[in-house]
Design an enzyme around this catalytic site. Sequence first.
Site, PDB file in Angstrom:
ATOM      1  N   ASP A 271      -6.529  -3.042  11.437  1.00 58.00           N
ATOM      2  CA  ASP A 271      -5.365  -2.162  11.441  1.00 58.00           C
ATOM      3  C   ASP A 271      -5.111  -1.659  12.857  1.00 58.00           C
ATOM      4  OD1 ASP A 271      -3.254  -0.646  10.500  1.00 58.00           O
ATOM      5  OD2 ASP A 271      -4.445   0.502   9.069  1.00 58.00           O
TER       6      ASP A 271
ATOM      7  N   CYS B  48       0.822  -1.209   0.000  1.00 58.62           N
ATOM      8  CA  CYS B  48       0.000   0.000   0.000  1.00 58.62           C
ATOM      9  C   CYS B  48       0.857   1.259   0.000  1.00 58.62           C
ATOM     10  CB  CYS B  48      -0.919  -0.011   1.220  1.00 58.62           C
ATOM     11  SG  CYS B  48      -2.345   1.083   1.031  1.00 58.62           S
TER      12      CYS B  48
END
Length: 199
Positions: free
Chosen positions: A120, A7
């Site tokens: 996360d 990412c």
Amino acid sequence: MTKVKICGLSTEEAVETAVSAGADYIGFVFAPSKRQVTLEEAAELAKLIPSDVKKVGVFVSPSRVELLEAIDKVGLDLVQVHGQVADDLFENLPCASIQAVQVDGNGHVPNSQADYLLFDAPVAGSGQPFDWGQLDTTGLAQPFFIAGGLNEDNVVKAIQHFTPYAVDVSSGVETDGQKDHEKIRRFIERVKHGISGTK
């Protein structure tokens, strides 16, 4: 086999490295961040990504209009949403969706209309892992990604602990705030071949 999402890519070289190393997902950050790219920049980078590697747009509390514009302009395969999620945000989107969940200790996993969940750290992109013991993924309806402080030294342990659909990394493959091509290669190698870190 566990899939890999790299990412926060913003350069042609980083995209090409991730693709050639075997990444399954490439993430473009559209939310305010040091890794943020414009729709136009992402559309150019997306041209370097073959169809078997999925393009993911990362947003924070977006409107449905924002999602649809990015999907159209960049050719996104998935949208990943952090922050506030309206009840109908994911309904009838022309691509798959990921809802990010920050693991903050209460163990709460929301009911979500998204196709995937992503777990996360409390501060996304910080490079800090969350306490893995605070998350119980048994009985989840959706496949899930694990993110938050992953790197080449702990990703195999994360896979063994959670058996996730995919792992997601950004700062863990950076050096001095920039994507490190060797770290990208080593991270993917660890995931694909189960080679444990030495630390």
